[in-house]
Design a protein around this motif. Structure first.
Motif, PDB file in Angstrom:
ATOM      1  N   GLU A  77     -25.043  -4.403  48.795  1.00 19.90           N
ATOM      2  CA  GLU A  77     -24.960  -4.433  47.336  1.00 19.90           C
ATOM      3  C   GLU A  77     -23.674  -5.124  46.894  1.00 19.90           C
ATOM      4  N   LYS A  79     -21.826  -5.619  43.046  1.00 18.03           N
ATOM      5  CA  LYS A  79     -21.917  -5.326  41.614  1.00 18.03           C
ATOM      6  C   LYS A  79     -20.901  -6.152  40.822  1.00 18.03           C
ATOM      7  N   HIS A  80     -21.291  -6.459  39.584  1.00 18.00           N
ATOM      8  CA  HIS A  80     -20.416  -7.050  38.567  1.00 18.00           C
ATOM      9  C   HIS A  80     -19.992  -8.480  38.893  1.00 18.00           C
TER      10      HIS A  80
END
Length: 760
Positions: A77, A79-80
Motif C-alpha cells: 500500500e 497512501k497520499h
C-alpha cells in the motif's frame, strides 16, 4: 486523516526488504546510500511507478481502455501520493530539429517577438521565423542547417548481389519487406554482384526519379513505382524526425549518413527573408547563435530601453517571459549553451538542468518532483545554484525527492532516507529516515562518510614527481584561447574548472587526437540496444551458452534470447512496449515469459540445477560463487567486483545502467588491456562517498603500474589527492578557455582567479 506525508507499507520491489516508511510531503527529501542499495528501487520503481499507475486510473474508462494496464509495483500500500514528474539524466532526444531554444520554448517566444517588433516590419506570422516550418526554413537544407548525404562506400557491398545482401542499410536487411519487394520489381539483375553493374544500372538503383512499375510484370498485387534508394533515404531523414526509440534507425543514421554545413544558410537553418529582420541590429539567427548569458543580457537591455510606448506594450509581456526563462537557465549553470545547440549534443547533466529550469515555469502545485543525481557534471560552485532551484520547486508547494551522492546537496535537504547497509542482496533496508540533522550521526555508510569528510579533507599526501610530459601547443578548439600546456607523464592529473570552461575541449578535442592509443573512458552510453547485457559486454555470455549446450546436448543458439531461445511474444525483450503520446512510453512485463526473455523449451534445460534465465538473474557476486571453478568466467567477473559492480545482475541490460555504472563497467573491461595513457571523464559520477575510495584505489594501481592517468573531475576528494592540477576558466563558454593554474593541489589554493581554489 494525515495527508502531509506519503505512507508506504511492505515495499519489496527488487532488493527492498519489506520496507515500511513514512515520507514528508512539501519538503526536499534526499535518498542516499551506496550504488545498488535500493534508493532507485524505493523512489523510482515503487513510489514513482505507483504514482504513475494511479494517475492513469483517474482517466476516463474510454481512455483507459486504449492504454496498457500498468502492473502494480511490489508494495502492499502507498497512501497520499501526488502526480509525479521525473527530471532525469536521459537525453532530451535525437531529433535533428530539436534545439535548446525549441526544447525550452524560448524559440517560440523570440519568434513571436520578431514578428511583432522586428524591422523591417514584413507582416510575417511567428512561424515565418521557424526553421521547422516551410515559411521560415532554408529551402536548400529544409531547416536542418546541414546537407545530409549517404556515405555510399558504407552503404554498399559491391562484392555481393542484391539477393546476397549488397544493401547494408537495415531497411534492406535479409528477409526484410523492402528487400523482398525490390527483388520482385524485375528491373534489376538480382544475382549479379554490384561491382559488375553499369553506371546507368547503379544510378537507377540509387538515384533515379520515380519509375512506374506494372504489377503484371512485378508479381506484386498492386501497382508500384521505384525511386532511387539513396534519394528516398536522404529525403526521408530531412522530412521526418528520427524516431529516438528505434534503435536500428538511430544506428543507421550514425553509420551511413554524413553531414556538412549548408552552404546557403551557413548553418543558421532559416531562409534569407527571416534573416533580414532585426531587433536592435540582431537578426534571429545571430541571437540563436549567442550564449544564453549574452542573450539574457541583450533582452534585459531591450526591456529597459524601448522608448516607443506602443512597441513597449507589445513587447513587454513576451520579454518578461523570455527573461525569466533565461535567468533560470543561467542561474542553474548552463549559461554557456546557445539557443541553437542541438539537444542531442547535451550531456545527461546538461539535459537535466535544462529540464529543471523549464519546470520553474510550471504553475501546477502539489507535484512530486523526482530528481536523479542532479549534481552530476556540476562544479561545486554551481551546487549552490542547484540547491536554490530545488528550494524554488518546493516553495511552489511541491515535494522534491532527490537521489544524490554529493555531500553538499545531501546536507542542503530537509529530510534524509539512507538505504543500505550495502548493495544488492545486502541492501534494501532503511538505515535512517528522519531530519537531515540526524544523518551524520546515523550508523549507515553515508553517516560514517559524512563524519569523516572534514577529517579526510585536511589530510595531506605525498604527490608523485615527474620529469617528462605531453606537450599541447596552441590549442584553440571551441573556446580555448591558444593554450600551450604540458600534461605530466606517469602521474594522476586532474583537469578542473566550472562547466563549459574548456576541460573537454582540451582533453578530448586536443590531447586525445594526438594520442589515439589512449584508453578513453567517458560517460557515453555503452549501447542503445536493450539486447546488450552485462554478461555479453564483458565477454562471458558465449561461455554461459556453451555450458548449457554441452550439458544438454543442444545447440548454443537455443540459450540466446536473440536467436532460437527467444520468447515468441516479446521476441526476447522480456517486455512489451506501449507508446503514450502524452506520457512516457510504458513497458510492461511480457505475460508469456514473465520477463525471462526465453521460450519454454530453453527454460526447460538446466545447468547445475539452474536454467539460463536463473543464471542471468544472478548478481556478479553470486555468479563468482556459482562458477568458482570456471576461470574463463571468474577472471572477468572479478574485474567487475574490483570496480564495485558486484551487485549488478548478469542479465541486466546496458541501457538500464546509470552514467556512473556505465563508466565503471568500461573501466573494468579496460583494466585487462595494456595501455600507458588513461583518460577518464568525471569517473566519480554516480559514486557514493564510500565507493570513491575504491575507485581511487583503482587509479592508484594504474599510476603505480607506470601509466599516465588524466581525469576530468569536479569531485573535491579526487582533486585534493591528485598529483597535478590543470585548472581552466575562469567561467564557461566565451568567458573560459584560459589556463588559470598548473601545479599541485596545495598550490591551487593561492590562485585568486580560480573558482575551484575557493572550494578545495
Amino acid at each position: 486523516m494525515k495527508t502531509d506525508s506519503i505512507i508506504i507499507k511492505n515495499a519489496h520491489t527488487n532488493n527492498l526488504k519489506h520496507v515500511d516508511i513514512e515520507l514528508p510531503k512539501h519538503r526536499i527529501v534526499v535518498f542516499t546510500g551506496v550504488s545498488g542499495s535500493g534508493k532507485s528501487s524505493l523512489l523510482f520503481d515503487t513510489i514513482y511507478t505507483e504514482a504513475q499507475r494511479q494517475l492513469i486510473e483517474t482517466f476516463s474508462s474510454f481512455a483507459r481502455a486504449r492504454l496498457p494496464k500498468l502492473s502494480r509495483p511490489d508494495v502492499d500500500e502507498i497512501k497520499h501520493l501526488s502526480t509525479p514528474i521525473v527530471i532525469d539524466q536521459k537525453k532530451m532526444g535525437n531529433n535533428l530539429r530539436s534545439t535548446v531554444g525549441t526544447a525550452t520554448e524560448l524559440a517560440t517566444y523570440i519568434r513571436l517577438l520578431y514578428s511583432r517588433i522586428g524591422q523591417p516590419f514584413l507582416h510575417l506570422p511567428s512561424f515565418a521565423f521557424s526553421f521547422n516550418h516551410p515559411e521560415g526554413m532554408c529551402p536548400h537544407c529544409q531547416g536542418l542547417g546541414k546537407e545530409v548525404k549517404i556515405d555510399i562506400d558504407r552503404f554498399l557491398d559491391k562484392e555481393k548481389s542484391l539477393r546476397e545482401g549488397a544493401l547494408l542499410h537495415p531497411n534492406y536487411k535479409q528477409n526484410s519487406y523492402l528487400l523482398k519487394e525490390l527483388l520482385k520489381y524485375g528491373i534489376f539483375d538480382n544475382d549479379k554482384p554490384l561491382k559488375d553493374w553499369s553506371e546507368e544500372e547503379l544510378y537507377t538503383l540509387l538515384y533515379s526519379e520515380p519509375i512506374d512499375l506494372d504489377k503484371s510484370k512485378t508479381g506484386l498485387s498492386y501497382n508500384r513505382f521505384h525511386e532511387g534508394i539513396i534519394t528516398k533515404l536522404e529525403r526521408t531523414i530531412i522530412e521526418k524526425a528520427i524516431d529516438e526509440k528505434d534503435e536500428d534507425e538511430q544506428n543507421a543514421r550514425d553509420r551511413f549518413f554524413t553531414y556538412r554545413v549548408c552552404a546557403h544558410c551557413h548553418g543558421t537553418r532559416i531562409n534569407e527573408r527571416a534573416r533580414s529582420v532585426k531587433i536592435a541590429d540582431k537578426s534571429i539567427d545571430q541571437l540563436f547563435g549567442m550564449e544564453l548569458s549574452d542573450v539574457w543580457e541583450f533582452f534585459k537591455q531591450l526591456e529597459s530601453g524601448i522608448a516607443d510606448e506602443e512597441v513597449r506594450q507589445m513587447a513587454l509581456p513576451i520579454l518578461r517571459k523570455v527573461n525569466y526563462l533565461l535567468s533560470q537557465l543561467v542561474n542553474i549553470g548552463v549559461g554557456y549553451l546557445s539557443l541553437d545547440r542541438p539537444v542531442s549534443t547535451l550531456s545527461g547533466g546538461e539535459s537535466q538542468r535544462v529540464k529543471m529550469a523549464r519546470q520553474l515555469d510550471c504553475d501546477l502545485t502539489d507535484l512530486i518532483y523526482v530528481l536523479d543525481e542532479p549534481s552530476i557534471g556540476l562544479h561545486p560552485r554551481d551546487n549552490e545554484r542547484l540547491i536554490e532551484l530545488m528550494r524554488g520547486l518546493r516553495d511552489r508547494g511541491n515535494s522534491v525527492f532527490v537521489v544524490e551522492h554529493d555531500p553538499d546537496i545531501i546536507l542542503s535537504a530537509e529530510w534524509a532516507v539512507d538505504m543500505g547497509p550495502d548493495a544488492g542482496s545486502k541492501g534494501g533496508q532503511v538505515m535512517y529516515n528522519g531530519p537531515i540533522e540526524g544523518l551524520t550521526g546515523s550508523q549507515g555508510l553515508t553517516g560514517k562518510c559524512l563524519r569523516e569528510c572534514q577529517w579526510e579533507a585536511m589530510k595531506l599526501r605525498q604527490h608523485r614527481s615527474f620529469s617528462d610530459g605531453f606537450l599541447i601547443e596552441h590549442a584553440s578548439v571551441n573556446n580555448l584561447k591558444d593554450l600551450t600546456v604540458r600534461i605530466p607523464k606517469g602521474v594522476l592529473t586532474c583537469v578542473t574548472g566550472v562547466a563549459g570552461c574548456g576541460k573537454s575541449s582540451l582533453i578530448h578535442g586536443c590531447f586525445v587526437p594526438q594520442h589515439p592509443d589512449a584508453i578513453v573512458i567517458d560517460q557515453q552510453p555503452i549501447g542503445r540496444t536493450s539486447r546488450g547485457n552485462i554478461a555479453s559486454y564483458i565477454g562471458i555470455f558465449n561461455h554461459l551458452r556453451q555450458f548449457f549446450a554441452q550439458a544438454n546436448g543442444e545447440d548454443a543458439s537455443l540459450f540466446s534470447f536473440n536467436a532460437a531461445g527467444a520468447c515468441p511474444k516479446c521476441e526476447g525483450r522480456g517486455y512489451l512496449s506501449f507508446e503514450m503520446n502524452f506520457l512516457d512510453a510504458v513497458k510492461t512485463r511480457c505475460p508469456e515469459c514473465g520477463g525471462k526473455r526465453y521460450n519454454k523449451k530453453a527454460l526447460g534445460y538446466l545447468y547445475r540445477g539452474k536454467n539460463i534465465a536463473e543464471v542471468l538473474d544472478m548478481t556478479v557476486q553470486e555468479a563468482l560463487d556459482f562458477f568458482a571453478e570456471e576461470k574463463r568466467v571468474t577472471r572477468y567477473l572479478s574485474l567487475l567486483q574490483e570496480v564495485g559492480l558486484d551487485y549488478l545482475k548478469l542479465g541486466q541490460t546496458l541501457s538500464s545502467l546509470s552514467g556512473g555504472e556505465n563508466q565503471r563497467l568500461k573501466i573494468a573491461t579496460e583494466l585487462r588491456k595494456k595501455g600507458n595513457i588513461y583518460v577518464m571523464d568525471e569517473p566519480t559520477t554516480g559514486l557514493h562517498m564510500n565507493d570513491i575510495e575504491r575507485f581511487f584505489h583503482i587509479v592508484t594501481k594504474l599510476v603505480d603500474g607506470g601509466n599516465t592517468v588524466i581525469v576530468i573531475e569536479h569531485n573535491l576528494d579526487i582533486i585534493r589527492r591528485a598529483d597535478w592540477i590543470i585548472d581552466l576558466g575562469p567561467e564557461g563558454g566565451k568567458n573560459g578557455g584560459e589556463i588559470l593554474f598548473e601545479g599541485t593541489p596545495e598550490g591551487l589554493k593561492s590562485c585568486s582567479r580560480s573558482i575551484t581554489a575557493k572550494y578545495i
